[in-house]
Design an enzyme around this catalytic site. Sequence first.
Site: not given
Length: 309
Positions: A113, A246, A274
Amino acid sequence: MADDPQLTGNAMPKSELKYLDLHGDRVAYRDVGGGASSKETLLLLHGMAGSSETWRGVLPQLAKRYRVIAPDLLGHGQSAKPRSDYSLGAFAVWLRDLLDELGIPRVTVVGQSLGGGVAMQFVYQHPDYCQRLVLISSGGLGQDVGWTLRLLSAPGSELLLPLIAPPPIVRAGEKLRSWLSSANIQSPRGAEMWSAYSSLSDAKTRDAFLRTLRSVVDYRGQAVSALNRLHLTAEMPLMVIWGDQDHIIPVDHGYALTELRDGCRLEVLPGVGHFPQVEKPTEVADLLDDFIATTSPAATVEPVRSRTR
């Protein structure tokens, strides 16, 4: 350096959390593995409002073969949360200095991320430190991002956040989480999102979160992109891991990257959101093992820019 003797719920013991002072700020980090058979060092970078604990599922397996460094990025977890620069460039310099402090010359960089965006910036600024690059559900590869982060990046959200995550609600949530855990009702994805949410009950964490978020996201989506610098990693082995469920950063960004970057290995995990390293830790650790075993480290190159602090 000192160890923290406390435990963190059903995660890894915090005895693995160590501290050092870097430019006057406390840095919390995990340093595992590194036995005589370890010839590689991995640097694991967590996401927004996360911490090194997000790697709890993959660390035991990876530590059997590698030395693994997993810091709490500045402003996150147990690291200091100063009124400071939380841009990707500042994180990259911070990581360089952390590796220097630990005496580590080169690493395979793994970022999830926000950590993916930091990893790409680190490779761009300090390629001489980087052997390979692994991106997991990475930011910095397209504009799309979940609406929650867009809204939180808006002016005035600092007034709203204390109302969203007040301490009494967080305490009640922790009790419910403990009960569900004792009843063996668990959701790795939900637990990771709860950890991020509950961290915002702390004022200093909220301030650092907003500074970090606004450096990369605005109401239109992600405001920074690494796509125009991908050619600088042409000689570096690159693997991308994404979950096909995600809803924060879409897997389409991973597919698009494979079209732009020759030699990019893409692994899409079905039914995963995610946080692949939390939801499917064994699969992610196996992919990292295979990637390292089947690629050669990038040759040492000079950094694109001169060193600055």
